[in-house]
Design an enzyme around this catalytic site. Sequence first.
Site, short mmCIF file in Angstrom:
data_model
loop_
_atom_site.label_atom_id
_atom_site.label_comp_id
_atom_site.label_asym_id
_atom_site.label_seq_id
_atom_site.Cartn_x
_atom_site.Cartn_y
_atom_site.Cartn_z
CE LYS A 165 -4.20 1.48 -0.20
NZ LYS A 165 -5.31 1.14 0.68
CB SER A 233 -3.66 -1.33 -2.95
OG SER A 233 -4.27 -2.49 -3.47
#
EC number: 3.5.2.1
Length: 371
Positions: A165, A233
């Site tokens: 992330k 992500s």
Amino acid sequence: MPDAIEVRKVPIHSVADASELAKLIDDGVMKAERVIAIIGKTEGNGGVNDYTRIIADRAFREVLVEKGAPAEQVKQVPIVWSGGTDGVISPHATIFATVPPEDLTGDLAPSDEPRLTVGFAMSERLAPEDIGRTPMITKVAAAVKVAMERAGITDPADVHYVQTKTPLLTIHTIRDAKSRGKTVWTEHTHESMDLSNGCTALGIAVALGEIEMPRDEDVMHDRSLFSSVASCSSGVELDQAQVVVVGNAPGVGGRYRIGHSVMKDALDQDGIWEAIENAGLELPERPRTADLDGRLVNVFLKCEASQDGLVRGRRNAMLDDSDVHWHRQIKSCVGGVTAAVTGDPAVFVSVSAAHQGPDGGGPVAAIVDLG
């Protein structure tokens, strides 16, 4: 040597629900203080302003604290949420926890058989001007190597899934860069999601020796450069790369193993089956969902609309559609293909797969329970 891993998939009944995590802890399946990572899907729009990720993050961390994990420790647990459950994809979370050594008896005891292991690291701070450029690649690669070491993995071939992330660009961070006399790769915040994911994937590929160090001009342009195990992500929640490395290592013990493959295009069911088989599950030549026999914990996929606008020679309108962004369309498509294989709509399918698998396809990782 790191501890063995217990991993379970649980449904999320509403956007702020973490009751199934609480139930796992109450039932003694895992201890709150031993939860080391959570990866899941939330039901928001998957965009820059998808705050369902923040809501779910808070709910799961609150349960861990409520069930006895130290608050400071819980703050450090990597929790990666991919927003958007388009089509049949169902909101869920996959929870990883370490197993006390005294619980590893019989077939679960450490042996030379490779078993699931997890490592975590945070990169150096990523400035807005780093995103999409070689400084980001270098910082991500360094963090991947730290996470590998913590997972007890020495051979990059034993890494089957790297979930990250990273920050994307917002109006605020773009303004910050400009105030310091810096430039950013793009001023389109939604485009920066693809950019952050793609640049991060290149960092993973460099760390694992899949590619040589690319140049700035290669980012988002040379799609022949990719990682086969990256799942990246991005969001507004942090200013570092949060890296979770999942692989196999001998001497760990436990019930689980992970494998990977790639989908060559959006309809490539064989790529999903290959990942499951690579994880160690024996399958017939023409497998069916019933052959999984409850042994598949979850699959983790990235997907991307092919840049040529084609799937198997047939054109589609995803990239030209001004009403529904292609992110949502391809995610829905691949989610349906994946659920048809697994027989379970609670699958981790995330969009924006630049430099993650071949163009128009994407990496697939599968965790299986070997009993």
